[in-house]
Structures are given as C-alpha cells and as structure tokens.
Motif scaffolding. Structure first.
Motif, PDB file in Angstrom:
ATOM      1  N   ILE A   1       0.829  -1.205   0.000  1.00 31.17           N
ATOM      2  CA  ILE A   1       0.000   0.000   0.000  1.00 31.17           C
ATOM      3  C   ILE A   1       0.861   1.252   0.000  1.00 31.17           C
ATOM      4  CG2 ILE A   1      -1.623   1.358   1.392  1.00 31.17           C
ATOM      5  CD1 ILE A   1      -2.910  -1.291   2.207  1.00 31.17           C
ATOM      6  N   VAL A   2       1.930   1.247   0.795  1.00 35.45           N
ATOM      7  CA  VAL A   2       2.823   2.406   0.834  1.00 35.45           C
ATOM      8  C   VAL A   2       3.484   2.614  -0.525  1.00 35.45           C
ATOM      9  CG1 VAL A   2       4.976   3.282   1.816  1.00 35.45           C
ATOM     10  CG2 VAL A   2       3.241   2.319   3.303  1.00 35.45           C
ATOM     11  N   LEU A   3       4.010   1.533  -1.109  1.00 30.86           N
ATOM     12  CA  LEU A   3       4.655   1.662  -2.414  1.00 30.86           C
ATOM     13  C   LEU A   3       3.662   2.050  -3.501  1.00 30.86           C
ATOM     14  CD1 LEU A   3       7.139  -1.328  -2.357  1.00 30.86           C
ATOM     15  CD2 LEU A   3       7.681   1.102  -2.287  1.00 30.86           C
ATOM     16  N   GLN A   4       2.452   1.556  -3.404  1.00 37.95           N
ATOM     17  CA  GLN A   4       1.424   1.895  -4.385  1.00 37.95           C
ATOM     18  C   GLN A   4       1.130   3.392  -4.345  1.00 37.95           C
ATOM     19  OE1 GLN A   4      -2.279   0.059  -3.512  1.00 37.95           O
ATOM     20  NE2 GLN A   4      -3.003   0.146  -5.611  1.00 37.95           N
ATOM     21  N   GLN A   5       1.123   3.979  -3.172  1.00 38.27           N
ATOM     22  CA  GLN A   5       0.873   5.406  -3.050  1.00 38.27           C
ATOM     23  C   GLN A   5       2.084   6.244  -3.438  1.00 38.27           C
ATOM     24  OE1 GLN A   5      -2.132   6.837  -2.384  1.00 38.27           O
ATOM     25  NE2 GLN A   5      -2.720   4.707  -2.723  1.00 38.27           N
TER      26      GLN A   5
END
Length: 86
Positions: free
Chosen positions: A10-14
């Motif tokens: 989720i962090v990398l996706q954002q």
C-alpha cells in the motif's frame, strides 16, 4: 509477514503510483527475506552482547516511522469508491 507485505504494498502503491512496480518490489523483498534468513539473527545476536537496548530502540524507531508513513499516505484514501462507471 503477509500483513507487513500488504502494508508495504500500500505504501509503495501510493508512493510509486504503479501497481505492477509495487508488486515486483514487494515480491523481491519477500524473496530476499527468505534467502537472507541469517542476516536478522546475526543483528540480534551481535547486539545481545553489545547493546540490546540500542537495537530495541532502533527497531522501535523503524516501526514508528513505518506506521506514521502508512498513516500519512493512507489517511486521505477513500477505499469505498466504486471503480466501475455506470
């Protein structure tokens, strides 16, 4: 481990804004974690004799930083938006 990989995704996706690249990075880190199983115990065993409190504080700081990053990035997301156009 699965929850941590999900949160990192989720962090990398954002941050990256690319689902495929985020998936590749998370899978690579998970595979490296399985291959380098001796690095983490070496860190704990060496710090057990030198300074266990400092290694605990380093891990605590990393956890707090990770949680704050996730909170900052995911706070403004709306997970209930429907993607289909009707």
């Amino acid at each position: 481990m699965t929850a941590i990989c999900g949160l990192v995704f989720i962090v990398l996706q954002q941050l990256v804004k690319n689902n495929f690249l985020s998936m590749i990075i998370v899978l690579s880190v998970a595979i490296l974690d399985q291959m380098t199983i001796s690095i983490i115990p070496i860190f704990f065993y060496s710090s057990e004799f030198t300074s266990p409190i400092s290694s605990f504080l380093i891990l605590l700081a990393i956890a707090v930083l990770f949680i704050n990053t996730i909170h900052y990035l995911v706070n403004k997301l709306d997970f209930y938006v429907r993607d289909d156009k009707e």
